[in-house]
Write a protein that holds these residues in place. Structure first.
Motif, mmCIF file in Angstrom:
data_model
loop_
_atom_site.group_PDB
_atom_site.id
_atom_site.type_symbol
_atom_site.label_atom_id
_atom_site.label_comp_id
_atom_site.label_asym_id
_atom_site.label_seq_id
_atom_site.Cartn_x
_atom_site.Cartn_y
_atom_site.Cartn_z
ATOM 1 N N ALA A 186 8.001 -16.674 -23.507
ATOM 2 C CA ALA A 186 7.911 -18.102 -23.194
ATOM 3 C C ALA A 186 8.784 -18.926 -24.135
ATOM 4 N N SER A 187 8.819 -18.552 -25.414
ATOM 5 C CA SER A 187 9.630 -19.285 -26.391
ATOM 6 C C SER A 187 11.118 -19.101 -26.142
ATOM 7 N N LEU A 188 11.512 -17.929 -25.656
ATOM 8 C CA LEU A 188 12.919 -17.680 -25.366
ATOM 9 C C LEU A 188 13.414 -18.536 -24.200
ATOM 10 N N TYR A 189 12.500 -18.905 -23.303
ATOM 11 C CA TYR A 189 12.889 -19.681 -22.128
ATOM 12 C C TYR A 189 12.602 -21.178 -22.265
ATOM 13 N N GLY A 190 11.791 -21.575 -23.231
ATOM 14 C CA GLY A 190 11.486 -22.996 -23.343
ATOM 15 C C GLY A 190 10.344 -23.274 -24.286
ATOM 16 N N SER A 191 9.420 -24.143 -23.855
ATOM 17 C CA SER A 191 8.318 -24.564 -24.719
ATOM 18 C C SER A 191 6.994 -24.487 -23.966
ATOM 19 N N VAL A 192 5.907 -24.467 -24.738
ATOM 20 C CA VAL A 192 4.562 -24.344 -24.179
ATOM 21 C C VAL A 192 3.680 -25.458 -24.727
ATOM 22 N N LYS A 193 2.893 -26.067 -23.840
ATOM 23 C CA LYS A 193 1.959 -27.111 -24.256
ATOM 24 C C LYS A 193 0.575 -26.802 -23.704
ATOM 25 N N HIS A 194 -0.427 -26.852 -24.576
ATOM 26 C CA HIS A 194 -1.822 -26.718 -24.140
ATOM 27 C C HIS A 194 -2.296 -28.077 -23.636
ATOM 28 N N VAL A 195 -2.710 -28.134 -22.363
ATOM 29 C CA VAL A 195 -3.137 -29.404 -21.760
ATOM 30 C C VAL A 195 -4.615 -29.646 -22.016
ATOM 31 N N ARG A 196 -5.454 -28.678 -21.654
ATOM 32 C CA ARG A 196 -6.896 -28.811 -21.872
ATOM 33 C C ARG A 196 -7.598 -27.510 -21.537
ATOM 34 N N PRO A 226 19.759 -12.459 -22.894
ATOM 35 C CA PRO A 226 20.280 -11.221 -22.304
ATOM 36 C C PRO A 226 19.201 -10.152 -22.191
ATOM 37 N N PRO A 227 19.293 -9.302 -21.162
ATOM 38 C CA PRO A 227 18.285 -8.240 -20.977
ATOM 39 C C PRO A 227 18.116 -7.354 -22.209
ATOM 40 N N GLU A 228 19.220 -7.122 -22.930
ATOM 41 C CA GLU A 228 19.139 -6.279 -24.125
ATOM 42 C C GLU A 228 18.217 -6.886 -25.175
ATOM 43 N N LEU A 229 18.268 -8.219 -25.307
ATOM 44 C CA LEU A 229 17.401 -8.893 -26.272
ATOM 45 C C LEU A 229 15.945 -8.814 -25.828
ATOM 46 N N LEU A 230 15.705 -9.014 -24.533
ATOM 47 C CA LEU A 230 14.335 -8.941 -24.024
ATOM 48 C C LEU A 230 13.736 -7.559 -24.265
ATOM 49 N N PRO A 277 10.023 -14.604 -37.090
ATOM 50 C CA PRO A 277 10.501 -15.614 -36.136
ATOM 51 C C PRO A 277 11.519 -15.019 -35.157
ATOM 52 N N LEU A 278 11.601 -15.615 -33.975
ATOM 53 C CA LEU A 278 12.493 -15.086 -32.939
ATOM 54 C C LEU A 278 13.953 -15.081 -33.372
ATOM 55 N N ASP A 279 14.385 -16.106 -34.089
ATOM 56 C CA ASP A 279 15.777 -16.145 -34.539
ATOM 57 C C ASP A 279 16.086 -14.969 -35.449
ATOM 58 N N ALA A 280 15.111 -14.597 -36.292
ATOM 59 C CA ALA A 280 15.311 -13.465 -37.189
ATOM 60 C C ALA A 280 15.338 -12.152 -36.405
ATOM 61 N N LEU A 281 14.527 -12.054 -35.348
ATOM 62 C CA LEU A 281 14.559 -10.858 -34.500
ATOM 63 C C LEU A 281 15.903 -10.750 -33.781
ATOM 64 N N ARG A 282 16.423 -11.883 -33.323
ATOM 65 C CA ARG A 282 17.717 -11.882 -32.645
ATOM 66 C C ARG A 282 18.823 -11.417 -33.613
ATOM 67 N N THR A 283 18.780 -11.919 -34.839
ATOM 68 C CA THR A 283 19.773 -11.516 -35.843
ATOM 69 C C THR A 283 19.655 -10.029 -36.155
ATOM 70 N N LEU A 284 18.414 -9.546 -36.232
ATOM 71 C CA LEU A 284 18.185 -8.122 -36.480
ATOM 72 C C LEU A 284 18.774 -7.277 -35.348
#
Length: 292
Positions: A186-196, A226-230, A277-284
């Motif tokens: 979900a974070s790779l594609y956008g943002s998440v909000k808890h409504v209620r 990219p599929p490789e990252l997923l 964090p996702l950015d660190a996973l991407r760098t890895l």
């Protein structure tokens, strides 16, 4: 998929008993000889405040008229009607053919197209650009459907009723107990909000769990991951009790290469992926040659 409902001519503005009334829900079920099907996750909303909150959250930020909306599992048409009466063009996917006469009655005269068939077999690429998903999702296929929504470029948001535990997972952060692959996706594609949160008593029949309304917004201005990252992130988060190093070794990566990449990224040798964090996973992933 099978044909949609034929056009209806009844006046949608004509007085109609609230579909979310428990008595009205029972009346509709009895009238058509129906019982909620547990295997299809049929728990019908009977709380008007919750219905309005879902519709408002799902359509927030969209034009008042003409917004394309996708609903999965309309059931008796309770939420469908709430959305359509706000001016949206609704496409509803329904698997249970026994609901045909009910929906023909409850959605008469509204701008709703019901497509009969399994949501898992639907071509989400066929949706118009700017589609918003607003749905009380069948709990047993929630994860699969959310993934389909994320991968469909035409869908820009999804406001959905899910199990509370799933909602907590979607809204969690790295380092929190509920963080996992669905969260990262979900974070790779956008943002998440808890409504209620939604209590069990808001449904008929009442489910075994508390629910939550979650809104996911997808940033389609960014290139899709990219599929490789997923695949890399999924493998890294596959076994929560194992270290990131061990999870990556399970997909064939060499220990010394992983150690060097972790050290270069300032990560501990025993770190777990859910703490990274996702950015660190991407760098890895880049350091390990997964991404170019």
């Amino acid at each position: 998929m099978p044909d949609d409902l034929p056009p209806t001519t009844a006046d949608a503005s004509a007085p109609i008993a609230p579909l979310y009334s428990p008595a009205r829900v029972r009346e509709l079920l009895n009238q058509h000889g129906l019982r909620p099907t547990k295997s299809l996750g049929q728990n019908f909303l009977i709380d008007g405040n919750i219905l309005r909150a879902i519709a408002e959250a799902g359509l927030a930020g969209s034009p008042a008229e003409g917004t394309p909306v996708l609903e999965v599992g309309p059931g008796l048409g309770v939420l469908t009607r709430e959305i359509a009466l706000r001016g949206a063009h609704v496409t509803a996917l329904e698997k249970d053919e026994k609901l045909r006469p009910v929906l023909a009655e409850t959605l008469a005269g509204l701008d709703v197209k019901v497509i009969w068939g399994d949501a898992l077999n639907f071509d989400y690429a066929s949706l118009p650009q700017g589609t918003r998903v607003v749905a009380n999702l069948p709990y047993y296929i929630t994860g699969v459907l959310l993934s389909r929504f994320m991968h469909a470029p035409a869908i820009i948001s999804a406001t959905v009723l899910v199990q509370k535990e799933v909602g907590q997972r979607l809204a969690s952060r790295p380092g929190e107990d509920n963080y996992g692959f669905l969260t990262a996706l979900a974070s790779l594609y956008g943002s998440v909000k808890h409504v209620r949160d939604v209590p069990k008593g808001a449904f008929f029949p009442a489910p075994d769990v508390t629910s939550s309304v979650i809104r996911l917004d997808f940033d389609r201005s960014l290139p899709p991951p990219p599929p490789e990252l997923l695949k890399f992130v999924e493998a890294a988060l596959a076994h929560r009790r194992k270290t990131l190093r061990n999870n990556l070794r399970m997909i064939g990566m060499e220990g010394p290469d992983i150690d060097a990449a972790l050290e270069a990224g300032g990560l501990r040798a025993d770190v777990r992926a859910e703490d990274v964090p996702l950015d660190a996973l991407r760098t890895l992933a880049q350091r390990l040659g997964v991404l170019t």
